[in-house]
Each structure stands twice: as C-alpha cells, then as structure tokens.
Write a protein that holds these residues in place. Structure first.
Motif, PDB file in Angstrom:
ATOM      1  N   ASP A 312     126.121 -74.255 -51.823  1.00 35.32           N
ATOM      2  CA  ASP A 312     125.152 -73.395 -51.129  1.00 35.32           C
ATOM      3  C   ASP A 312     125.668 -71.962 -51.003  1.00 35.32           C
ATOM      4  N   GLY A 313     126.929 -71.816 -50.586  1.00 39.51           N
ATOM      5  CA  GLY A 313     127.491 -70.473 -50.453  1.00 39.51           C
ATOM      6  C   GLY A 313     127.593 -69.763 -51.787  1.00 39.51           C
ATOM      7  N   ILE A 314     127.955 -70.513 -52.827  1.00 37.35           N
ATOM      8  CA  ILE A 314     128.030 -69.926 -54.162  1.00 37.35           C
ATOM      9  C   ILE A 314     126.651 -69.443 -54.599  1.00 37.35           C
ATOM     10  N   SER A 315     125.649 -70.268 -54.381  1.00 36.03           N
ATOM     11  CA  SER A 315     124.287 -69.884 -54.758  1.00 36.03           C
ATOM     12  C   SER A 315     123.825 -68.643 -54.000  1.00 36.03           C
ATOM     13  N   GLU A 316     124.202 -68.555 -52.726  1.00 39.88           N
ATOM     14  CA  GLU A 316     123.819 -67.393 -51.922  1.00 39.88           C
ATOM     15  C   GLU A 316     124.454 -66.120 -52.478  1.00 39.88           C
ATOM     16  N   GLY A 317     125.738 -66.205 -52.845  1.00 42.49           N
ATOM     17  CA  GLY A 317     126.406 -65.044 -53.408  1.00 42.49           C
ATOM     18  C   GLY A 317     125.856 -64.657 -54.765  1.00 42.49           C
ATOM     19  N   VAL A 318     125.602 -65.656 -55.616  1.00 39.41           N
ATOM     20  CA  VAL A 318     125.057 -65.385 -56.944  1.00 39.41           C
ATOM     21  C   VAL A 318     123.669 -64.761 -56.832  1.00 39.41           C
ATOM     22  N   ALA A 319     122.859 -65.249 -55.903  1.00 41.16           N
ATOM     23  CA  ALA A 319     121.510 -64.698 -55.727  1.00 41.16           C
ATOM     24  C   ALA A 319     121.575 -63.238 -55.303  1.00 41.16           C
ATOM     25  N   TRP A 320     122.554 -62.905 -54.457  1.00 39.11           N
ATOM     26  CA  TRP A 320     122.687 -61.506 -54.027  1.00 39.11           C
ATOM     27  C   TRP A 320     123.025 -60.618 -55.221  1.00 39.11           C
ATOM     28  N   VAL A 321     123.958 -61.052 -56.061  1.00 34.55           N
ATOM     29  CA  VAL A 321     124.327 -60.265 -57.235  1.00 34.55           C
ATOM     30  C   VAL A 321     123.141 -60.172 -58.203  1.00 34.55           C
ATOM     31  N   ASP A 322     122.420 -61.275 -58.400  1.00 35.66           N
ATOM     32  CA  ASP A 322     121.262 -61.245 -59.297  1.00 35.66           C
ATOM     33  C   ASP A 322     120.226 -60.225 -58.832  1.00 35.66           C
ATOM     34  N   ALA A 323     120.005 -60.158 -57.521  1.00 38.04           N
ATOM     35  CA  ALA A 323     119.047 -59.184 -56.991  1.00 38.04           C
ATOM     36  C   ALA A 323     119.530 -57.758 -57.243  1.00 38.04           C
ATOM     37  N   LEU A 325     121.417 -56.829 -59.743  1.00 35.95           N
ATOM     38  CA  LEU A 325     121.289 -56.566 -61.177  1.00 35.95           C
ATOM     39  C   LEU A 325     119.846 -56.257 -61.550  1.00 35.95           C
ATOM     40  N   GLN A 326     118.901 -56.877 -60.869  1.00 31.19           N
ATOM     41  CA  GLN A 326     117.497 -56.559 -61.116  1.00 31.19           C
ATOM     42  C   GLN A 326     117.184 -55.136 -60.664  1.00 31.19           C
ATOM     43  N   ARG A 327     117.811 -54.713 -59.578  1.00 30.72           N
ATOM     44  CA  ARG A 327     117.589 -53.356 -59.066  1.00 30.72           C
ATOM     45  C   ARG A 327     118.272 -52.326 -59.957  1.00 30.72           C
ATOM     46  N   HIS A 328     119.410 -52.706 -60.545  1.00 29.13           N
ATOM     47  CA  HIS A 328     120.182 -51.797 -61.410  1.00 29.13           C
ATOM     48  C   HIS A 328     120.473 -52.520 -62.729  1.00 29.13           C
ATOM     49  N   PRO A 329     119.520 -52.567 -63.646  1.00 25.97           N
ATOM     50  CA  PRO A 329     119.702 -53.342 -64.894  1.00 25.97           C
ATOM     51  C   PRO A 329     120.917 -52.913 -65.710  1.00 25.97           C
ATOM     52  N   GLN A 330     121.356 -51.671 -65.522  1.00 23.58           N
ATOM     53  CA  GLN A 330     122.510 -51.196 -66.296  1.00 23.58           C
ATOM     54  C   GLN A 330     123.792 -51.943 -65.934  1.00 23.58           C
ATOM     55  N   LEU A 331     123.771 -52.707 -64.824  1.00 23.15           N
ATOM     56  CA  LEU A 331     124.929 -53.486 -64.423  1.00 23.15           C
ATOM     57  C   LEU A 331     124.975 -54.849 -65.113  1.00 23.15           C
ATOM     58  N   GLN A 332     123.932 -55.189 -65.852  1.00 24.68           N
ATOM     59  CA  GLN A 332     123.881 -56.524 -66.461  1.00 24.68           C
ATOM     60  C   GLN A 332     125.118 -56.796 -67.318  1.00 24.68           C
ATOM     61  N   ALA A 333     125.609 -55.770 -67.999  1.00 26.06           N
ATOM     62  CA  ALA A 333     126.756 -55.954 -68.893  1.00 26.06           C
ATOM     63  C   ALA A 333     128.026 -56.324 -68.122  1.00 26.06           C
ATOM     64  N   LEU A 334     128.067 -56.023 -66.837  1.00 24.55           N
ATOM     65  CA  LEU A 334     129.262 -56.293 -66.042  1.00 24.55           C
ATOM     66  C   LEU A 334     129.280 -57.712 -65.505  1.00 24.55           C
ATOM     67  N   ALA A 335     128.153 -58.401 -65.548  1.00 21.93           N
ATOM     68  CA  ALA A 335     128.064 -59.733 -64.972  1.00 21.93           C
ATOM     69  C   ALA A 335     128.324 -60.803 -66.012  1.00 21.93           C
TER      70      ALA A 335
END
Length: 335
Positions: A312-323, A325-335
């Motif tokens: 659950d905690g992992i999913s919460e953290g991953v969801a935050w990063v995914d959001a 990356l959607q706001r700043h698509p240029q960060l996709q390469a870093l993930a």
C-alpha cells in the motif's frame, strides 16, 4: 607534528556552537571496519582532542590527490559499493564522516541571521575538511569518501572547489527503493529528515511548483525525495559527465563486472582490480556489519517480502510520482 599535519588524525566532529573541531587518530584497520565515521566508530581509548574551528579553517594542509566520492539517495547499497572499492590496492574508504553532515545541515541556512557559520567560513571548512580526508595513510594512494545521503546539497559547491573531482551518483528504481525504506522505521525517518532539502532542490529545478512538505504522507515524502535526487543526479551527470558517473544499484547486482569496469574507468582505477572486487567478501556480508552473513539471495528475499508487506505504501509513493510525471512529462526519462 601537530595533529592537523598528521593524516592519521581525522576531523571527526564539527561543533558550530562551541566553534571547535574534534580530531581523532584512526588507523587503517579502524577506517576499514567503520561503517559510519560518527559516534558508532568511537573506541574507549580513542586518541585525539578538540581544536578551535579557526585552526582547521586557516591550516596549511599538505596537498594530496582529491578524494573521489560516492553520493547516493540512502539505503541503496552505498556501503557495499564503498567496500568493493577497497578491493583495489591502495584505495581507502571513509564512510559518512560526521562533519560533512554537519556542514550539509548548515549550508542552506548560512545566509540567515541565526547561522553560526558565515558563508565564507562554510566554503573554507568544506575545502579544508575534504583536503584533510583526502590524505591517504601509508600504503594507500587514493581515498574514496562515501557521504551521508543528506549531503547531496554539497555536491555543487564541492565541485566548484575541486575541479578534479570524480564522483559516483548511486540510486535505484523507485519500487525497490520504497520497499527498502518502508521495511524500516529508521530508514523512513532518514528519508523524511532529508525531504526538506530535497524538496527545495526540486523547486529549484522547476518541478516542485505546487508541492508542500506538510501535505505529503511519509511514503509520498520518500517518493518525492527519490524523484528530487533523480532530477539532481541527472542534471549533474549531463552538465559534468567527466566528473559524475551514475550507478544503479540493481544494475550493479545484476551485472557486477560491467558496472565495476565502468566505475574503474571513471575513477582511473587499474582495470585489473575488477577481478578482486568481484571476489570481495563484502558480497556475502551485511555491508554495515561485516560479521553478519548477507548475500544476494538474502537481499532478494528481503526485498520480495517488503514488496508484499508494504504494497500500500509503495503504491501511494508510486502514484505520487506518476502524478508528477503527468504534470511534467519531460521527467518521464528519469523514471
């Protein structure tokens, strides 16, 4: 000979309140055994004493090749990596010297009215500490300093002072990083303590626009710190490829020979030393306590268990990063 002139004496503790520095004698065995150069490395019969901060700041130290460095995101195999580098003849490692952490904590506030260290003084102390730690003992020719994970804010000022600096920037993918942190309350706390500086740096790079630390849960703070360091490391490696080599810990475990060869080339180490590093006892030991067996299979088992228990905690953290990356698509390469 004064203690500052003797490379056996390490600057061990910095006290900005009383404006003193503690020097302690540490031989090669003590340095190799110490996972952390802080209170945990103190011996009952430790030899040393306190000197005024100005004595360190103004000392003329014998020149030495500047130490290489390992900077990292925390709990990502940096201690193991530092022990593998000790497999090369002539390489000594210093792991997490406490004064570096003290300076890192003071650095963001050095322009403020309540700072105990003036900006020129912090610059001078960073330079002098690095010079003092760079001096190898007899039988060694190179020093590698593994910083504490909260010291990454010092990378840029250190590079400005050390034009010959060579450093490794170590991290790992998000999910195993979160799993590694969340299985230990102390590890989560470490990441949360570093989160403030990391968020400031994320803002400085233009990707922290609407993020407020108080609004983030602990798993989100861990994930935010991961993203902030990925941004920082990518920017450093892109701007200064001759100085910085990025290393993925999972890639090191999966392809040790190739990664160690790249590291040897970056740090100008004899490529013949890779064979010794591949056979180093550290692979089968817990890096922070070498008397405990802990090999690749143990790491994989613990990680799989943590992935399950803290899903659950992992999913919460991953969801935050995914959001983000959607706001700043240029960060996709870093993930």
């Amino acid at each position: 000979m004064t203690p500052l002139a003797d490379p056996h004496f390490l600057p061990f503790k910095l006290d900005p309140v009383t404006r003193r520095v503690l020097l302690l004698r540490m031989d090669a065995v003590q340095r190799r055994e110490a996972a952390f150069l802080d209170e945990r490395a103190l011996k009952p019969d430790a030899e040393g004493g306190w000197l005024p901060l100005a004595t360190l700041r103004d000392a003329t130290l014998e020149p030495a090749p500047p130490a290489a460095a390992i900077f990292h995101i925390g709990h990502c195999g940096s201690t193991l990596l530092s022990r593998l580098l000790e497999a090369w003849p002539g390489v000594q490692s210093l792991r997490e010297p406490l004064p570096l952490r003290t300076l890192a904590e003071a650095w963001p506030h050095r322009e403020e009215v309540d700072s105990r260290l003036a900006p020129p003084e912090t610059d001078a102390l960073l330079q002098q500490l690095w010079r003092a730690w760079s001096r190898p003992l007899a039988g060694a020719t190179r020093t590698v300093i593994k910083a504490t994970s909260g010291c990454n804010g010092l990378i840029a000022p250190l590079l400005a002072q050390q034009p010959a600096l060579r450093a490794l920037l170590l991290d790992m993918p998000l999910r195993p990083y979160l799993a590694t942190l969340l299985k230990s309350a102390d590890s989560v706390r470490d990441a949360a303590v570093a989160a403030g500086e990391r968020l400031r740096d994320l803002h400085a790079h233009g990707y922290g626009d609407d993020v407020m630390l108080h609004a983030l849960s602990l798993p989100q703070q861990c994930a935010m710190g991961w993203l902030a360091e990925r941004v920082r490391f990518a920017a450093l490696a892109q701007a200064h490829p001759q100085h910085f080599l990025r290393v993925d810990f999972e890639h090191l475990l999966a392809h040790p020979q190739a990664v160690l060869q790249a590291i040897a080339a970056h740090l100008s180490l004899d490529p013949a030393g890779v064979a010794a590093a591949l056979q180093a006892p550290a692979w089968g030991r817990y890096a922070k306590a070498q008397d405990h067996g802990y090999g690749r299979d143990d790491r994989a088992h613990d990680l799989a268990l943590a992935m399950q228990r803290h899903a659950d905690g992992i999913s919460e953290g991953v969801a935050w990063v995914d959001a983000r990356l959607q706001r700043h698509p240029q960060l996709q390469a870093l993930a």
